[in-house]
Design an enzyme around this catalytic site. Structure first.
Site, short mmCIF file in Angstrom:
data_model
loop_
_atom_site.label_atom_id
_atom_site.label_comp_id
_atom_site.label_asym_id
_atom_site.label_seq_id
_atom_site.Cartn_x
_atom_site.Cartn_y
_atom_site.Cartn_z
N LYS A 1 1.02 -1.30 0.01
CA LYS A 1 -0.10 -0.02 -0.08
C LYS A 1 1.04 1.21 0.08
O LYS A 1 1.88 1.09 0.25
CB LYS A 1 -0.88 0.03 1.11
CG LYS A 1 -0.19 0.17 2.56
CD LYS A 1 0.33 1.31 3.04
CE LYS A 1 0.80 1.49 4.41
NZ LYS A 1 1.76 2.55 4.88
N PRO B 1 9.88 -3.78 -0.44
CA PRO B 1 11.25 -3.31 0.23
C PRO B 1 10.79 -3.48 1.91
O PRO B 1 9.54 -2.87 2.27
CB PRO B 1 11.59 -2.01 -0.21
CG PRO B 1 10.89 -2.01 -1.59
CD PRO B 1 9.82 -2.73 -1.60
N GLY C 1 7.49 1.84 4.60
CA GLY C 1 6.21 2.36 4.95
C GLY C 1 5.27 1.98 3.71
O GLY C 1 4.16 2.57 3.47
N LEU C 2 5.52 0.80 3.29
CA LEU C 2 4.68 0.00 2.15
C LEU C 2 3.54 -1.04 2.71
O LEU C 2 2.96 -1.83 1.96
CB LEU C 2 5.60 -0.24 0.91
CG LEU C 2 6.40 0.67 0.42
CD1 LEU C 2 7.57 0.05 -0.43
CD2 LEU C 2 5.27 1.55 -0.50
N GLY D 1 4.43 -3.93 3.76
CA GLY D 1 4.66 -5.36 3.49
C GLY D 1 4.28 -6.44 4.47
O GLY D 1 3.57 -7.21 4.18
N GLY D 2 4.90 -6.04 5.63
CA GLY D 2 4.66 -7.14 6.67
C GLY D 2 3.23 -7.24 7.06
O GLY D 2 2.62 -8.50 7.52
N SER D 3 2.53 -6.08 7.03
CA SER D 3 1.22 -5.93 7.56
C SER D 3 0.19 -6.67 6.41
O SER D 3 -0.74 -7.59 6.74
CB SER D 3 0.66 -4.76 7.88
OG SER D 3 1.27 -3.88 8.60
N ASP E 1 -1.65 -1.39 10.79
CA ASP E 1 -1.76 -1.37 9.55
C ASP E 1 -2.69 -2.66 8.93
O ASP E 1 -3.25 -2.94 7.69
CB ASP E 1 -0.76 -1.14 8.51
CG ASP E 1 -0.35 0.30 8.31
OD1 ASP E 1 -1.08 1.19 9.24
OD2 ASP E 1 0.79 0.50 8.00
O1 C5P Z 1 0.99 -0.83 14.96
P1 C5P Z 1 2.18 -0.95 14.76
O2 C5P Z 1 2.96 -2.10 15.29
O3 C5P Z 1 2.39 -0.94 13.02
O4 C5P Z 1 3.07 0.49 15.16
C1 C5P Z 1 4.50 0.60 15.15
C2 C5P Z 1 4.76 1.70 16.02
O5 C5P Z 1 4.58 2.88 15.51
C3 C5P Z 1 4.01 1.61 17.26
O6 C5P Z 1 4.68 0.95 18.20
C4 C5P Z 1 4.24 3.24 17.71
O7 C5P Z 1 5.11 3.71 18.28
C5 C5P Z 1 3.94 3.97 16.57
N1 C5P Z 1 2.72 4.10 16.02
C6 C5P Z 1 1.79 5.26 16.59
N2 C5P Z 1 0.55 5.44 15.95
C7 C5P Z 1 0.13 4.88 15.22
C8 C5P Z 1 0.68 3.84 14.50
C9 C5P Z 1 2.11 3.47 14.99
O8 C5P Z 1 2.43 6.06 17.40
N3 C5P Z 1 -1.25 5.39 14.82
#
Ligand code: C5P
Length: 293
Positions: free
Chosen positions: A9, A91, A95-96, A98-100, A133
């Site tokens: 994405k 990659p 910010g794409l 991929g893992g999600s 995500d």
């Molecule tokens: O949810 P995810 O594991 O992808 O988020 C990674 C990190 O990014 C979170 O631990 C948090 O520090 C930050 N984050 C945030 N606010 C969001 C999404 C992510 O602060 N809405």
């Protein structure tokens, strides 16, 4: 054995509305699927989870979100195990998503393999526990994300448009980008969102323009800044960092070739892709073989 495409994405729009008591940030974002994808093959086994990874360097153990998605699914709905193979092209740290995307694809594929035992809202709940995500990738196409990004509403499909996704060759930590100091008071951009909701926006490139994480990514990562600036200077019409970076998306306009191809030796990679509607995703979700297009 079916092979599943797991699409990346981009974020066409990202507003940070404030920090929440749980440490996450309240967002309003517009997600858009793109044709760049990984491939995942899954097979039911008697016991245990196995994950073989090829391509981009990511671990094949429990730290991989695909592994954790399989674990979460089996704990709740399955008995036995699953053997997975992940062909990784998206990659990492770009910010794409991929893992999600891999995690959501594993959840959807296992629901199919195990005879659909999970109700849609239960699958969304499991997805949200894996990462902010992940629920988006159960929906795909153009969609609005609120909360920490995990509350997802489908938006009307847009036309499919060509763009470049440029990987500057560095990994960005989402957590670090959010943690890099307080955000300025956010001015909501209701008009852009309402136009999308009403189906008045036609093209993804019309939406690209605001990402409240962009300036801090450009400041902290000179490699991302260099790519961003080079794209703007070469006359690309719409350029933006996606999510927390590092990837930069560029709606190509009239240029035939990515102006950064010459920089390939310095680790910069250009992916020539198109945005995808939900309808396209549904028709491309599975492939017959790992090697096919
Ligand atoms: O949810 P995810 O594991 O992808 O988020 C990674 C990190 O990014 C979170 O631990 C948090 O520090 C930050 N984050 C945030 N606010 C969001 C999404 C992510 O602060 N809405």
């Amino acid at each position: 054995m079916p092979v599943f495409r797991s699409f990346a994405k981009i974020n066409l729009h990202l507003e940070v509305l404030g920090r929440r008591p749980d440490g996450f940030h309240e967002l309003r974002t517009v997600f858009q699927s793109v044709s760049l994808h990984d491939r995942i093959t899954l097979e039911r086994t008697a016991a245990a989870i196995e994950l073989e990874v090829r391509g981009e360097p990511v671990p094949g153990d429990r730290t991989n979100l695909a592994w954790r998605a399989a674990e979460a699914f089996l704990e709740r709905w399955g008995d036995g195990g699953v053997a997975m193979r992940l062909d990784k092209r998206i990659p990492v740290g770009g910010g794409l998503g991929g893992g999600s995307s891999n995690a959501a694809t594993v959840l959807l594929a296992l629901r199919g393999l195990f005879g659909e035992p999970a109700a849609p809202e239960e699958l969304v709940e499991t997805a949200a526990a894996l990462g902010s995500d992940v629920p988006y990738f159960l929906v795909g196409g153009t969609a609005l994300g609120t909360g920490r990004g995990e509350r997802v509403t489908a938006l009307p499909d847009l036309v499919e448009e060509r763009l470049w996704i440029v990987d500057p060759g560095v990994r960005v930590s989402t957590r670090e980008v959010f943690a890099a100091g307080p955000f300025a008071r956010s001015v909501p951009d209701d008009e852009r969102i309402e136009r999308l909701r009403r189906g008045e926006t036609r093209r993804p490139s019309e939406v690209l323009g605001r990402n409240d994480l962009e300036s801090r990514v450009l400041r902290r990562y000179p490699q991302v800044e260099a790519v961003y600036t080079a794209l703007v200077q070469s006359g690309v019409e719409r350029v933006g960092v996606t999510g927390s970076g590092a990837a930069v998306c560029a709606f190509a306009g009239r240029l035939d070739e990515c102006p950064l191809n010459a920089l390939a030796s310095s680790g910069v990679r250009c992916f020539d892709v198109t945005t995808l509607s939900r309808r396209s995703i549904a028709s491309r979700q599975t492939v017959d073989s790992v090697e096919g297009p």
